[in-house]
Write an enzyme that holds these catalytic residues in place. Structure first.
Site, PDB file in Angstrom:
ATOM      1  N   LYS A 170      39.001  33.804  38.805  1.00  0.00           N
ATOM      2  CA  LYS A 170      40.059  34.249  39.337  1.00  0.00           C
ATOM      3  C   LYS A 170      39.918  34.243  40.954  1.00  0.00           C
ATOM      4  O   LYS A 170      39.119  35.258  41.309  1.00  0.00           O
ATOM      5  CB  LYS A 170      40.672  35.716  38.939  1.00  0.00           C
ATOM      6  CG  LYS A 170      41.896  36.163  39.458  1.00  0.00           C
ATOM      7  CD  LYS A 170      42.254  37.726  39.556  1.00  0.00           C
ATOM      8  CE  LYS A 170      41.379  38.403  40.532  1.00  0.00           C
ATOM      9  NZ  LYS A 170      42.252  37.821  41.909  1.00  0.00           N
ATOM     10  N   GLY A 221      33.527  41.273  46.404  1.00  0.00           N
ATOM     11  CA  GLY A 221      34.715  41.800  47.298  1.00  0.00           C
ATOM     12  C   GLY A 221      34.348  43.180  48.008  1.00  0.00           C
ATOM     13  O   GLY A 221      33.108  43.311  48.335  1.00  0.00           O
ATOM     14  N   SER A 222      35.171  43.947  48.203  1.00  0.00           N
ATOM     15  CA  SER A 222      34.897  45.267  48.771  1.00  0.00           C
ATOM     16  C   SER A 222      34.320  46.240  47.954  1.00  0.00           C
ATOM     17  O   SER A 222      34.279  46.279  46.867  1.00  0.00           O
ATOM     18  CB  SER A 222      36.224  45.529  49.656  1.00  0.00           C
ATOM     19  OG  SER A 222      37.169  46.135  48.381  1.00  0.00           O
ATOM     20  N   THR A 223      33.801  47.107  48.646  1.00  0.00           N
ATOM     21  CA  THR A 223      32.885  48.497  47.943  1.00  0.00           C
ATOM     22  C   THR A 223      33.964  49.318  47.293  1.00  0.00           C
ATOM     23  O   THR A 223      33.838  49.346  46.055  1.00  0.00           O
ATOM     24  CB  THR A 223      32.122  49.232  48.872  1.00  0.00           C
ATOM     25  OG1 THR A 223      31.025  48.094  49.489  1.00  0.00           O
ATOM     26  CG2 THR A 223      31.483  50.241  48.372  1.00  0.00           C
ATOM     27  N   THR A 225      36.847  48.181  45.856  1.00  0.00           N
ATOM     28  CA  THR A 225      37.458  47.489  44.682  1.00  0.00           C
ATOM     29  C   THR A 225      36.205  47.372  43.723  1.00  0.00           C
ATOM     30  O   THR A 225      36.410  47.599  42.584  1.00  0.00           O
ATOM     31  CB  THR A 225      37.939  46.171  44.956  1.00  0.00           C
ATOM     32  OG1 THR A 225      38.815  46.329  46.303  1.00  0.00           O
ATOM     33  CG2 THR A 225      38.646  45.606  43.761  1.00  0.00           C
ATOM     34  N   GLY A 226      34.987  47.342  44.260  1.00  0.00           N
ATOM     35  CA  GLY A 226      33.642  47.118  43.264  1.00  0.00           C
ATOM     36  C   GLY A 226      33.755  48.580  42.482  1.00  0.00           C
ATOM     37  O   GLY A 226      33.336  48.558  41.088  1.00  0.00           O
ATOM     38  N   GLU A 243      28.821  42.277  44.235  1.00  0.00           N
ATOM     39  CA  GLU A 243      28.379  41.639  45.324  1.00  0.00           C
ATOM     40  C   GLU A 243      29.450  42.252  46.636  1.00  0.00           C
ATOM     41  O   GLU A 243      30.568  41.773  46.597  1.00  0.00           O
ATOM     42  CB  GLU A 243      28.298  40.189  45.617  1.00  0.00           C
ATOM     43  CG  GLU A 243      27.253  39.714  44.747  1.00  0.00           C
ATOM     44  CD  GLU A 243      25.936  39.841  45.197  1.00  0.00           C
ATOM     45  OE1 GLU A 243      25.769  40.335  46.480  1.00  0.00           O
ATOM     46  OE2 GLU A 243      24.777  39.397  44.519  1.00  0.00           O
ATOM     47  N   CYS A 277      30.626  38.809  54.646  1.00  0.00           N
ATOM     48  CA  CYS A 277      29.881  40.134  54.321  1.00  0.00           C
ATOM     49  C   CYS A 277      28.717  40.045  55.004  1.00  0.00           C
ATOM     50  O   CYS A 277      28.338  41.410  55.343  1.00  0.00           O
ATOM     51  CB  CYS A 277      29.705  40.125  52.751  1.00  0.00           C
ATOM     52  SG  CYS A 277      28.808  38.524  52.046  1.00  0.00           S
ATOM     53  N   GLU A 374      32.947  48.795  58.110  1.00  0.00           N
ATOM     54  CA  GLU A 374      33.048  47.302  58.184  1.00  0.00           C
ATOM     55  C   GLU A 374      34.316  46.737  58.695  1.00  0.00           C
ATOM     56  O   GLU A 374      35.340  46.936  58.033  1.00  0.00           O
ATOM     57  CB  GLU A 374      32.819  46.983  56.689  1.00  0.00           C
ATOM     58  CG  GLU A 374      32.644  45.292  56.471  1.00  0.00           C
ATOM     59  CD  GLU A 374      32.795  45.019  55.052  1.00  0.00           C
ATOM     60  OE1 GLU A 374      33.587  45.248  54.293  1.00  0.00           O
ATOM     61  OE2 GLU A 374      31.993  43.753  54.992  1.00  0.00           O
TER      62      GLU A 374
HETATM   63  P1  NAD Z   1      38.816  42.963  47.578  1.00  0.00           P
HETATM   64  O1  NAD Z   1      37.820  43.643  47.033  1.00  0.00           O
HETATM   65  O2  NAD Z   1      39.983  43.221  47.985  1.00  0.00           O
HETATM   66  O3  NAD Z   1      39.202  41.884  46.545  1.00  0.00           O
HETATM   67  C1  NAD Z   1      38.223  40.978  45.986  1.00  0.00           C
HETATM   68  C2  NAD Z   1      38.819  40.508  44.684  1.00  0.00           C
HETATM   69  O4  NAD Z   1      39.039  41.352  43.695  1.00  0.00           O
HETATM   70  C3  NAD Z   1      40.185  39.691  44.838  1.00  0.00           C
HETATM   71  O5  NAD Z   1      40.131  38.481  44.155  1.00  0.00           O
HETATM   72  C4  NAD Z   1      41.099  40.822  44.357  1.00  0.00           C
HETATM   73  O6  NAD Z   1      42.445  40.111  43.678  1.00  0.00           O
HETATM   74  C5  NAD Z   1      40.223  41.370  43.169  1.00  0.00           C
HETATM   75  N1  NAD Z   1      40.467  42.735  42.476  1.00  0.00           N
HETATM   76  C6  NAD Z   1      41.502  43.525  43.338  1.00  0.00           C
HETATM   77  N2  NAD Z   1      41.321  44.820  42.599  1.00  0.00           N
HETATM   78  C7  NAD Z   1      40.642  44.455  41.442  1.00  0.00           C
HETATM   79  C8  NAD Z   1      40.121  45.270  40.345  1.00  0.00           C
HETATM   80  N3  NAD Z   1      40.627  46.631  40.273  1.00  0.00           N
HETATM   81  N4  NAD Z   1      39.523  44.826  39.455  1.00  0.00           N
HETATM   82  C9  NAD Z   1      39.100  43.293  39.526  1.00  0.00           C
HETATM   83  N5  NAD Z   1      39.432  42.561  40.641  1.00  0.00           N
HETATM   84  C10 NAD Z   1      40.258  43.298  41.542  1.00  0.00           C
HETATM   85  O7  NAD Z   1      37.888  42.121  48.747  1.00  0.00           O
HETATM   86  P2  NAD Z   1      38.528  41.263  49.872  1.00  0.00           P
HETATM   87  O8  NAD Z   1      39.299  42.027  50.896  1.00  0.00           O
HETATM   88  O9  NAD Z   1      39.105  39.871  49.193  1.00  0.00           O
HETATM   89  O10 NAD Z   1      37.231  40.501  50.482  1.00  0.00           O
HETATM   90  C11 NAD Z   1      36.637  41.274  51.491  1.00  0.00           C
HETATM   91  C12 NAD Z   1      35.459  42.157  51.012  1.00  0.00           C
HETATM   92  O11 NAD Z   1      34.510  41.417  50.159  1.00  0.00           O
HETATM   93  C13 NAD Z   1      34.654  42.643  52.229  1.00  0.00           C
HETATM   94  O12 NAD Z   1      34.084  43.820  51.855  1.00  0.00           O
HETATM   95  C14 NAD Z   1      33.120  41.640  52.231  1.00  0.00           C
HETATM   96  O13 NAD Z   1      32.120  42.489  52.592  1.00  0.00           O
HETATM   97  C15 NAD Z   1      32.930  41.600  50.660  1.00  0.00           C
HETATM   98  N6  NAD Z   1      32.323  40.359  50.524  1.00  0.00           N
HETATM   99  C16 NAD Z   1      30.910  40.529  50.007  1.00  0.00           C
HETATM  100  C17 NAD Z   1      30.356  39.551  49.468  1.00  0.00           C
HETATM  101  C18 NAD Z   1      28.917  39.659  48.941  1.00  0.00           C
HETATM  102  O14 NAD Z   1      28.432  38.701  48.597  1.00  0.00           O
HETATM  103  N7  NAD Z   1      28.278  40.899  49.252  1.00  0.00           N
HETATM  104  C19 NAD Z   1      30.603  38.152  49.961  1.00  0.00           C
HETATM  105  C20 NAD Z   1      31.818  38.086  50.493  1.00  0.00           C
HETATM  106  C21 NAD Z   1      32.887  39.052  50.755  1.00  0.00           C
END
Ligand code: NAD
Length: 474
Positions: A170, A221-223, A225-226, A243, A277, A374
């Site tokens: 996704k 994604g973001s911490t 959402t993680g 990640e 990131c 961040e």
């Molecule tokens: P985000 O967390 O908003 O979204 C990431 C993904 O998660 C999207 O596909 C989104 O649709 C999905 N999502 C949203 N809610 C969800 C849930 N409850 N369950 C499962 N999936 C869900 O992040 P973003 O704004 O798209 O990306 C930016 C962030 O990602 C920054 O914090 C960046 O540092 C981080 N990032 C980390 C790495 C790494 O490898 N550590 C790499 C790239 C980006």
């Protein structure tokens, strides 16, 4: 490609989706294509297809799986011009960077195919033979953010497929198109159901990470959402690799060659408009070189071209989406409200699209939001330090621990400093280099688990130990 009707790939078939949502070009802020908005039923069929494909894929010899990963890489490369143009259009990044994202994804798939799945013999005595072997976990939900849609997907697909898992992939709601297109191009390459590609609005991520048919969530994604992904995964104890975000410090020692490092330091922070990131998000510069380095970085920043990634010569594109654009502007406004000194930038752009000018701040206090949070945008605080112990403390004083860099001509000392930094990756005199053969992951709230290297493959494996008692020999 705009007239193209993008489809999901479920069980090897095109699924147009009963609902759709609009995808914007961030350089203009206008919708240029529609993507399927996966419904619950469509998600169920994607997960069911992945489940049904699992036994045969798991039983496929690893050599065949390696071959198919290379075939996938080949298709990405054959379609590089089309895919990278589309990626620029939806993501905003300059065309050459989009080629790097797609080409990097192909490289990752190829290199992942070279990993081995280990078998460890822990005992081979007269009494017993003991092995630990590694099989696939099952159905993997691969969830990707919008900053590097293709390479970050490949980080997951390569090792997960090699290990014999099947996948529901996704992309982020604001960058679904290139990933959907790759799903279309790969139909018929992998057996049906092995790789399902779905797209959806904000509702889809939570559905997928909570889905009871998913065995493992590999999330970037973001911490914030993680944490939600982990909560969703907890109900059925799904395995997770997270990640997450970072607030990477760069530590610039007094023995650097100012002229040589200024440009590298600039790009450590501003590549992909700071939306990385592992971008440098706090730059600590020793007092002895602070003034000349500050001047050199600001001078270089003045030469960099911001614009539509599709235009020749653009080096930095827009912020990818309106929510992130508002967040970056809010941090700039906070810096203005607090009277911090701007060296360059800080004024919102009046052109259409989500453009933020390169913005550099002169030594704001450590407590400033732009230092503590961040930013994920083209805004960088330069911070002055006097003493090594002090700067190591400041660098480590963060909930994040993704990456860090040290810039110095004394390599031994830099390597010693690296041992004291709480970061999953430390670069010395470079930044942002990653390898499919090296573990990448975060300390603290930057993540759980790793991607890359043999450890990254094991994240997609379930260990099974078999003890065999040997018959008595007399
Ligand atoms: P985000 O967390 O908003 O979204 C990431 C993904 O998660 C999207 O596909 C989104 O649709 C999905 N999502 C949203 N809610 C969800 C849930 N409850 N369950 C499962 N999936 C869900 O992040 P973003 O704004 O798209 O990306 C930016 C962030 O990602 C920054 O914090 C960046 O540092 C981080 N990032 C980390 C790495 C790494 O490898 N550590 C790499 C790239 C980006």
């Amino acid at each position: 490609m705009t007239e193209h009707s993008f489809t999901m790939t479920i069980n090897g078939q095109a699924v147009a989706g009963s609902e759709t949502f609009g995808v914007e070009n961030p350089a203009t802020g206008t919708v240029f294509a529609q993507a399927p908005d996966c419904t619950k039923d469509e998600l169920d069929s994607a997960v069911a297809a992945a489940r049904a494909a699992l036994p045969a894929w798991k039983a496929t010899p690893i050599e065949k799986r390696r071959e198919l990963l290379n075939a996938m890489a080949g298709i990405l490369m054959q379609n590089l011009p089309e895919l990278s143009r589309l990626l620029t259009r939806e993501q905003g990044k300059p065309h050459s960077d989009a080629e790097g994202d797609v080409g990097g994804g192909a490289f990752w798939l190829m290199e992942s195919s070279r990993h081995d799945i280990p078998v460890h013999v822990s005992e081979d005595s007269s009494e017993r033979h003991a092995i630990t072997r590694y099989g696939p976990i099952g159905v993997v939900a691969a969830i990707v953010p919008w900053n590097f849609p293709i390479i970050l997907a490949a980080f997951k697909l390569g090792p997960a497929l090699l290990a014999g898992n099947t996948i529901v992939l996704k992309p982020a709601p604001t960058t679904p198109l290139t990933t959907l297109r790759i799903g279309e191009l790969l139909r018929g390459v992998l057996p049906d159901g092995v790789l399902n590609v779905i797209s959806g609005s904000d509702r889809l991520g939570p559905w997928l990470s909570a889905h009871e048919g998913v065995d493992k969530v590999s999330f970037t994604g973001s911490t914030q959402t993680g944490r939600k992904v982990m909560e969703n995964a907890a109900h059925s104890l799904k395995r997770v690799t997270l990640e997450l975000g970072g607030n990477d410090p760069a530590i610039v020692m007094p023995d650097v060659d100012v002229k040589k490092v200024a440009e590298d330091l600039f790009w450590a922070a501003f590549r992909n408009a700071g939306q990385i990131c592992i971008a440098t998000k706090r730059m600590y510069i020793h007092k002895d070189v602070y003034e000349p380095l500050k001047a050199a970085i600001v001078e270089y920043a003045g030469t960099v071209k911001i614009g539509d990634g599709a235009e020749q010569g653009t080096q930095i594109g827009p912020i990818q989406n309106s929510a992130q654009y508002r967040r970056v502007l809010e941090l700039i406004q906070d810096a203005r409200d607090n009277g911090y000194k701007f060296l360059i930038g800080g004024e919102p752009s009046d052109q259409p699209g989500y453009f933020v000018p390169i913005t550099i701040l002169d030594n704001p206090p450590e407590s400033a939001r732009i230092v503590q949070e961040e930013q994920f945008g083209p805004v960088l605080p330069l911070l002055r330090f006097d003493d090594l112990e002090e700067v190591i403390g400041r660098a480590n004083d963060s909930e994040y621990g993704l990456g860090a860099s040290i810039w110095s001509s004394d390599i031994d000392r830099a390597q010693e400093i690296a041992t004291r930094l709480q970061a999953g990756t430390v670069w010395i005199n470079e930044s942002q280099h990653l390898s499919p053969h090296a573990a990448f992951g975060g300390f603290k709230q930057s993540g759980i688990g790793v991607e890359g290297g043999p450890d990254g493959v094991l994240e997609f494996c379930q260990a099974q130990t078999v003890f065999t008692r040997k018959p008595a020999t007399v």
